[in-house]
Design a protein around this motif. Structure first.
Motif, mmCIF file in Angstrom:
data_model
loop_
_atom_site.group_PDB
_atom_site.id
_atom_site.type_symbol
_atom_site.label_atom_id
_atom_site.label_comp_id
_atom_site.label_asym_id
_atom_site.label_seq_id
_atom_site.Cartn_x
_atom_site.Cartn_y
_atom_site.Cartn_z
ATOM 1 N N UNK A 370 0.778 -1.181 -0.195
ATOM 2 C CA UNK A 370 -0.021 -0.074 0.024
ATOM 3 C C UNK A 370 0.842 1.264 -0.071
ATOM 4 N N UNK A 371 1.992 1.289 0.702
ATOM 5 C CA UNK A 371 2.759 2.450 0.795
ATOM 6 C C UNK A 371 3.460 2.396 -0.543
ATOM 7 N N UNK A 372 3.954 1.689 -1.218
ATOM 8 C CA UNK A 372 4.423 1.575 -2.339
ATOM 9 C C UNK A 372 3.658 2.250 -3.458
ATOM 10 N N UNK A 373 2.556 1.862 -3.720
ATOM 11 C CA UNK A 373 1.598 2.335 -4.417
ATOM 12 C C UNK A 373 1.397 3.692 -4.286
ATOM 13 N N UNK A 374 1.389 4.147 -2.867
ATOM 14 C CA UNK A 374 1.326 5.916 -2.584
ATOM 15 C C UNK A 374 2.378 6.482 -3.158
ATOM 16 N N UNK A 375 3.721 5.908 -2.938
ATOM 17 C CA UNK A 375 4.833 6.653 -3.482
ATOM 18 C C UNK A 375 4.610 6.686 -4.915
ATOM 19 N N UNK A 376 4.529 5.558 -5.634
ATOM 20 C CA UNK A 376 4.313 5.546 -6.848
ATOM 21 C C UNK A 376 3.171 6.615 -7.488
ATOM 22 N N UNK A 377 2.040 6.645 -6.855
ATOM 23 C CA UNK A 377 0.898 7.438 -7.568
ATOM 24 C C UNK A 377 1.132 8.886 -6.931
ATOM 25 N N UNK A 378 1.792 9.059 -6.093
ATOM 26 C CA UNK A 378 2.155 10.560 -5.422
ATOM 27 C C UNK A 378 0.943 11.456 -5.216
ATOM 28 N N UNK A 379 0.006 10.734 -4.402
ATOM 29 C CA UNK A 379 -1.179 11.496 -4.174
ATOM 30 C C UNK A 379 -1.123 11.963 -2.685
#
Length: 452
Positions: A370-379
């Protein structure tokens, strides 16, 4: 000393010093986190480089049933190849002879990692971070209950008897006297941990009757998951020596708080060694906020991994020491996502949603994903919550069935964890839920038998 014994950790060498090794337990975690494998004489282990187990161990439910998850080839149970990771070699100090345990990694017969193996799932997520130049760091907290021996599942679970001759008391958080009540069990936990080379950062009394928390020092996610995997067995064995049980159920005792596996996260830049959550001036970075946003946006889809059983959802109770939503706050234990007090170098984010009943490999992998997706999506996350988050709206699925629906639809997370793992996990947990629905509870007999 056999050649392989020169490659094991120092703690294992010290355990065997002046002694003859009798047996080696070759183990691997299944989906629930149960150790599966084989025990072999030490002389045989010294001659073998691998051993075999059928891949069906990953299709088994917690009750011993099976999910129809074998795939297109059908339920043929082909052998996996299990190879030892000698860095995981550790003592089994509760055994009657001199025994070591070694965690193994699973591949198919072409050497490809088995995607359903929980340790492989976590390794896959960690490698995604490393491909970006990041090194994920975690620090888990383990909560569990020491309870009286329960030989009849129809009976309620009761607190263990303390050394005073009285049952362990509830609502005694951080009491040193409460910990002393079951001091002999704690002493054995410390002794076993020392023999196994594990460093405990602290032991405290939690709010429940006989509820204990053990904190581990921060470090590599796979290594820490290995330790929790080992710790669960270690703690159970220590309890059995003193005529009680240790349970990692999320909610073992009605009316008491549940047991969590809080996960603290930080990330270092591999090139510089700096915490990417902190800027040069000590302030918070955009990466810090993006990681929080990733947890907020994607944790609902992995609750089925963080809360894997029907009992898990009994822990998410308003005003009862467990989060009910995805708010984030600073030094606020009512929020699902907490930012603890820290200096810039140790700035971190705590996920308070995971239950102690989750498989540690899968719980940590899900949270990191979940954190990885957050870093990649930059929201960006929502505004920081101030006050009592229990007054907010519930954001967490109320049961396993709803959680599985969210997980089965989360294709972006499937790509991170591995699509085949996601397929198998969904099928096995659905089979487990169907097994649960066949059981008639005391509540149903009490309130429905003569009233409906």
């Amino acid at each position: 000393m056999s050649d392989w014994l020169t490659s094991i950790p120092d703690a294992a060498k010290s355990y065997l010093e002046g002694r003859r090794l009798d047996e080696v337990e070759c183990i691997i975690s299944d989906l629930p986190g149960i150790a599966r494998g084989k025990a072999v004489p030490a002389s045989k282990f010294a001659r073998q480089t691998q051993f075999f187990l059928p891949n069906s161990i990953f299709f088994q439910t917690i009750t011993g049933g099976w999910g129809e998850a074998a795939g297109e080839d059908g339920f043929t149970e082909p052998d996996m190849i299990l190879k030892p990771d000698l860095e995981t070699t550790t003592a089994a100090p509760w055994t009657g002879d001199w025994t070591l345990q070694v965690i193994h990694d699973a591949t198919d017969q072409d050497g490809v990692p088995i995607p359903m193996a929980p340790r492989n799932v976590l390794k896959r997520v960690v490698e995604l971070y490393r491909a970006e130049g990041w090194e994920p760091v975690v620090a888990p907290e383990m909560e569990f209950f020491l309870v009286a021996r329960n030989l009849n599942p129809a009976n309620s679970i009761e607190p263990m008897m303390g050394r005073s001759g009285r049952p362990a008391a509830a609502r005694q958080a951080y009491s040193m006297s409460a910990v002393d009540e079951y001091g002999p069990v704690i002493d054995d936990i410390y002794d076993f941990a020392e023999a196994q080379g594990f460093e405990i950062d602290g032991i405290t009394q939690e709010g429940g009757a006989g509820q204990v928390e053990i904190n581990l020092r921060h470090g590599d996610p796979v290594k820490l998951a290995d330790e929790i995997f080992y710790f669960k067995r270690l703690i159970r064995e220590a309890a059995l020596r003193h005529d009680c049980f240790a349970t990692f159920m999320a909610k073992p005792i009605e009316g008491e708080p549940g047991s969590a596996m809080h996960i603290h996260h930080s990330i270092t830049d591999i090139a510089t060694g700096q915490n990417i959550f902190s800027a040069a001036d000590g302030g918070e970075t955009s990466a810090f906020l993006h990681f929080i946003a990733g947890l907020q946006n994607h944790l609902p889809s992995v609750i089925a991994l963080l809360a894997p059983y029907v009992n898990s959802y009994r822990r998410y109770v308003k005003d009862h020491a467990a989060p009910i939503n995805l708010e984030w706050g600073r030094d606020n234990r009512t929020t699902g996502i907490r930012v603890p007090i820290s200096d810039a170098a140790s700035r971190r984010v705590e996920n308070r949603l995971a239950g102690m009943d989750c498989n540690p490999y899968l719980g940590i992998a899900a949270s990191l994903a979940c954190g990885y997706l957050g870093l990649k999506q930059a929201k960006d996350p929502t505004a920081m919550f101030k006050g009592d988050a229990y007054d907010g709206v519930e954001d967490i699925p109320r049961g396993l069935f709803s959680a599985l629906d969210l997980f089965n639809e989360a294709s972006d997370l499937h790509d991170i964890l591995h699509p085949d793992f996601a397929r198998v996990y969904g099928i096995v947990k659905a089979a487990e839920y169907d097994e649960f629905l066949q059981v008639i509870s005391p509540w149903e007999r009490e309130h429905l038998l003569l009233n409906v």
